[in-house]
Design a protein around this motif. Structure first.
Motif, PDB file in Angstrom:
ATOM      1  N   LYS A 132      83.067  72.361 132.668  1.00 10.79           N
ATOM      2  CA  LYS A 132      83.567  71.661 133.854  1.00 10.79           C
ATOM      3  C   LYS A 132      82.740  70.417 134.169  1.00 10.79           C
ATOM      4  N   ASP A 133      81.522  70.336 133.635  1.00 11.21           N
ATOM      5  CA  ASP A 133      80.652  69.187 133.888  1.00 11.21           C
ATOM      6  C   ASP A 133      80.646  68.189 132.728  1.00 11.21           C
ATOM      7  N   ALA A 134      81.407  68.464 131.677  1.00  7.78           N
ATOM      8  CA  ALA A 134      81.394  67.590 130.500  1.00  7.78           C
ATOM      9  C   ALA A 134      82.079  66.256 130.811  1.00  7.78           C
ATOM     10  N   ASP A 135      81.466  65.176 130.345  1.00  6.41           N
ATOM     11  CA  ASP A 135      82.007  63.827 130.521  1.00  6.41           C
ATOM     12  C   ASP A 135      82.566  63.360 129.176  1.00  6.41           C
ATOM     13  N   PHE A 136      83.877  63.208 129.109  1.00  7.00           N
ATOM     14  CA  PHE A 136      84.527  62.835 127.860  1.00  7.00           C
ATOM     15  C   PHE A 136      84.754  61.338 127.726  1.00  7.00           C
ATOM     16  N   SER A 137      84.147  60.550 128.619  1.00  4.67           N
ATOM     17  CA  SER A 137      84.322  59.096 128.524  1.00  4.67           C
ATOM     18  C   SER A 137      83.575  58.515 127.328  1.00  4.67           C
ATOM     19  N   ASP A 138      82.611  59.266 126.804  1.00  6.19           N
ATOM     20  CA  ASP A 138      81.826  58.801 125.659  1.00  6.19           C
ATOM     21  C   ASP A 138      82.154  59.633 124.421  1.00  6.19           C
ATOM     22  N   VAL A 139      83.452  59.996 124.274  1.00  7.13           N
ATOM     23  CA  VAL A 139      83.872  60.895 123.194  1.00  7.13           C
ATOM     24  C   VAL A 139      85.126  60.336 122.532  1.00  7.13           C
ATOM     25  N   ASP A 140      85.163  60.419 121.209  1.00  6.88           N
ATOM     26  CA  ASP A 140      86.346  60.033 120.430  1.00  6.88           C
ATOM     27  C   ASP A 140      87.097  61.237 119.877  1.00  6.88           C
ATOM     28  N   ALA A 141      86.363  62.332 119.606  1.00  4.55           N
ATOM     29  CA  ALA A 141      86.981  63.497 118.961  1.00  4.55           C
ATOM     30  C   ALA A 141      86.258  64.762 119.390  1.00  4.55           C
ATOM     31  N   VAL A 142      86.976  65.879 119.306  1.00  2.00           N
ATOM     32  CA  VAL A 142      86.463  67.150 119.817  1.00  2.00           C
ATOM     33  C   VAL A 142      86.607  68.241 118.765  1.00  2.00           C
ATOM     34  N   PHE A 143      85.531  69.031 118.581  1.00  2.00           N
ATOM     35  CA  PHE A 143      85.613  70.309 117.884  1.00  2.00           C
ATOM     36  C   PHE A 143      85.598  71.380 118.956  1.00  2.00           C
ATOM     37  N   GLN A 394      86.188  68.654 107.457  1.00  2.00           N
ATOM     38  CA  GLN A 394      87.080  68.086 106.445  1.00  2.00           C
ATOM     39  C   GLN A 394      88.358  67.551 107.105  1.00  2.00           C
ATOM     40  N   ASN A 395      88.906  68.314 108.043  1.00  5.60           N
ATOM     41  CA  ASN A 395      90.128  67.900 108.730  1.00  5.60           C
ATOM     42  C   ASN A 395      89.898  66.696 109.637  1.00  5.60           C
ATOM     43  N   LEU A 396      88.797  66.701 110.388  1.00  5.33           N
ATOM     44  CA  LEU A 396      88.568  65.560 111.282  1.00  5.33           C
ATOM     45  C   LEU A 396      88.281  64.295 110.476  1.00  5.33           C
ATOM     46  N   ASN A 397      87.612  64.434 109.339  1.00  4.26           N
ATOM     47  CA  ASN A 397      87.447  63.264 108.461  1.00  4.26           C
ATOM     48  C   ASN A 397      88.813  62.652 108.139  1.00  4.26           C
ATOM     49  N   LEU A 398      89.754  63.493 107.751  1.00  7.16           N
ATOM     50  CA  LEU A 398      91.101  63.010 107.441  1.00  7.16           C
ATOM     51  C   LEU A 398      91.755  62.355 108.656  1.00  7.16           C
ATOM     52  N   MET A 399      91.628  62.995 109.816  1.00  2.00           N
ATOM     53  CA  MET A 399      92.258  62.489 111.033  1.00  2.00           C
ATOM     54  C   MET A 399      91.695  61.138 111.454  1.00  2.00           C
ATOM     55  N   MET A 400      90.431  60.891 111.115  1.00  2.00           N
ATOM     56  CA  MET A 400      89.799  59.618 111.473  1.00  2.00           C
ATOM     57  C   MET A 400      89.900  58.589 110.358  1.00  2.00           C
ATOM     58  N   GLY A 401      90.597  58.928 109.275  1.00  2.68           N
ATOM     59  CA  GLY A 401      90.773  57.987 108.180  1.00  2.68           C
ATOM     60  C   GLY A 401      89.552  57.835 107.300  1.00  2.68           C
ATOM     61  N   LEU A 402      88.679  58.837 107.313  1.00  2.87           N
ATOM     62  CA  LEU A 402      87.452  58.807 106.514  1.00  2.87           C
ATOM     63  C   LEU A 402      87.621  59.654 105.257  1.00  2.87           C
ATOM     64  N   PRO A 403      86.800  59.410 104.226  1.00  2.00           N
ATOM     65  CA  PRO A 403      86.819  60.299 103.053  1.00  2.00           C
ATOM     66  C   PRO A 403      86.563  61.738 103.488  1.00  2.00           C
ATOM     67  N   GLU A 404      87.369  62.661 103.013  1.00  2.00           N
ATOM     68  CA  GLU A 404      87.303  64.007 103.583  1.00  2.00           C
ATOM     69  C   GLU A 404      86.072  64.790 103.168  1.00  2.00           C
ATOM     70  N   ASN A 405      85.337  64.318 102.170  1.00  2.00           N
ATOM     71  CA  ASN A 405      84.114  65.032 101.782  1.00  2.00           C
ATOM     72  C   ASN A 405      82.882  64.540 102.541  1.00  2.00           C
ATOM     73  N   MET A 406      83.053  63.589 103.446  1.00  2.00           N
ATOM     74  CA  MET A 406      81.916  62.997 104.144  1.00  2.00           C
ATOM     75  C   MET A 406      81.179  64.055 104.970  1.00  2.00           C
ATOM     76  N   GLY A 407      79.872  64.180 104.728  1.00  2.00           N
ATOM     77  CA  GLY A 407      79.059  65.153 105.436  1.00  2.00           C
ATOM     78  C   GLY A 407      79.194  66.572 104.922  1.00  2.00           C
ATOM     79  N   LEU A 408      79.924  66.778 103.839  1.00  2.00           N
ATOM     80  CA  LEU A 408      80.216  68.137 103.363  1.00  2.00           C
ATOM     81  C   LEU A 408      79.723  68.392 101.946  1.00  2.00           C
ATOM     82  N   GLN A 409      78.843  67.558 101.451  1.00  2.00           N
ATOM     83  CA  GLN A 409      78.433  67.703 100.052  1.00  2.00           C
ATOM     84  C   GLN A 409      77.194  68.588  99.872  1.00  2.00           C
TER      85      GLN A 409
END
Length: 415
Positions: A132-143, A394-409
């Protein structure tokens, strides 16, 4: 649980011969992709091949947000005090473009994340706050790593421009009546259910790429559908008499204190549960039925075993007339030969959970049953990575138009 980070560019390779019992990947160039905010320095980007389910021409849809190499995507992790939340944080520690700006955990609000998970104390992270206290004004994506049944109303209240990957089961079942039957309450966001895309990455890349809300698959359904969906689509196996025996480490049951998960209850043994009605059954049947274009039912028995993480699904199937085990193997080989995270083992090599720990890999193989006309397929994943947080990244990488293996190697941690 992973080894050293591999956030840099993977060398381009083509037509690798099988090595160490695993079919090699074929990498193809990917386009450069665009968002906002401050670039991170000192990290290079990575490139990954096209989808097995999508042609290279469809790889980047005009609807995909363009995120240029080096530019930040600001991330919120909701429910960060659970195992999947912690695993998101571990994976993002080596993601060159995702930066965590908001972390929620109602019962741990006000605490530092490193005090909740000391193994991640070196990470520069915001303090935990109540949702309830989270500020999403500085957020682009959510897990969203919240428990089943709590996510629908929370996601309904989030800003509409946010990209969301939901790791709960709240949006996996397309039929809201079926959801109510299996989860015991009416769906609280049916309008979002119509929008949600099921996130089995290797099968539904195009849909995921253009989605705003992705329902991340369950761990059992991931390990089962990756081998069975291609075989069913190709009509190589019969739709009847599919029997699945699956085993999971105890992290699959979550971090909450439960009597059934106490050490003395699970140590030195194996614990079958959900025998007549595990909630992943309708999710698996939904995916297999769509592949078959007709109703598929399965016999499914999950088991809890005394290990922290890992999952093995053993599938017993009846082959279509005239089909051989070699046909099944060759079809899976051609389906996944260009994939980075799904590996078909060579020959008689048996997939083992210890060989995927901490990684986003799924290892599988096909074996001849001693009963004529039947085959045995074994698939293993890390239930917290490919079965949850790794596939979510992997999915959020795709959703943001990034290579899907980014950060997953991350390579598997063994021994």
């Amino acid at each position: 649980m992973g080894s050293t980070a591999l956030g840099g560019a993977a060398p381009a390779r083509a037509g690798l011969a099988p090595k160490n019992g695993v079919l090699g990947s074929t990498f193809k160039p990917c386009g450069v992709v665009k968002l906002k905010t401050t670039p991170k320095v000192g990290r290079s980007s990575v490139c990954v091949r096209a989808s097995i389910a999508s042609s290279p021409q469809k790889q980047y849809s005009p609807k995909t947000p363009a995120v240029q190499s080096g530019e930040e995507v600001r991330i919120a992790v909701l429910g960060a005090s659970g195992y999947t939340g912690a695993e998101i944080v571990r994976l993002l520690a080596n993601h060159p473009q995702f930066r965590i700006t908001v972390m929620t955990a109602d019962r741990k609000a006000g605490e530092q994340f490193g005090s909740v998970f000391p193994h991640l104390i070196t990470q520069d992270l915001p303090n935990l706050v109540a949702i309830k206290d989270a500020d999403f004004s500085d957020v682009d994506a959510v897990f969203c790593c919240l428990p089943h049944g709590t996510t629908q109303e929370i996601i309904k209240g989030l800003p509409k421009q946010l990209k969301i990957v939901d790791l709960s089961a709240d949006f996996r079942l397309r039929d809201i009546n079926e959801y109510a039957e299996w989860y015991g309450h009416a769906h609280r966001a049916p309008e979002l259910q119509e929008e949600a895309v099921y996130g089995l990455t290797e099968v539904l890349r195009d849909e995921i790429r253009n989605a705003r809300l992705v329902a991340n698959p369950g761990c059992y359904p991931t390990s089962i559908q990756l081998p069975l969906v291609p075989l069913i689509k190709a009509k190589l196996i019969k739709l009847s008499n599919i029997i699945i025996d699956a085993k999971s480490g105890v992290t699959g049951a979550g971090r909450g204190a439960k009597e059934a998960n106490l050490y003395t209850e699970i140590a030195e043994g194996i614990h079958a549960y959900g025998i007549k009605g595990h909630r992943h059954v309708p999710e698996v049947e939904q995916g297999l039925s769509e592949a078959a274009e007709s109703k598929v039912t399965i016999s499914f028995t999950p088991n809890l075993i005394c290990m922290k993480r890992g999952m093995q699904s053993t599938m017993f199937v009846e082959m279509a007339p005239g089909v051989t085990v070699s046909d099944l193997y060759q079809h899976l080989k051609s389906t996944y030969e260009g994939e980075e995270f799904v590996k078909l083992l060579n020959g008689s090599n048996v997939p083992h959970t210890r060989h995927v720990v901490g990684s986003n890999y799924c290892f599988m193989n096909v074996f001849e049953d001693r009963i004529p006309g039947r085959a045995i397929i074994i698939s293993v994943i890390d239930n917290l990575v490919k079965g949850a947080s790794g596939q979510a990244v992997q999915n959020l990488n795709l959703m943001m138009g990034l290579p899907e293996n980014m950060g997953l190697q991350y390579q598997p941690l063994f021994p």
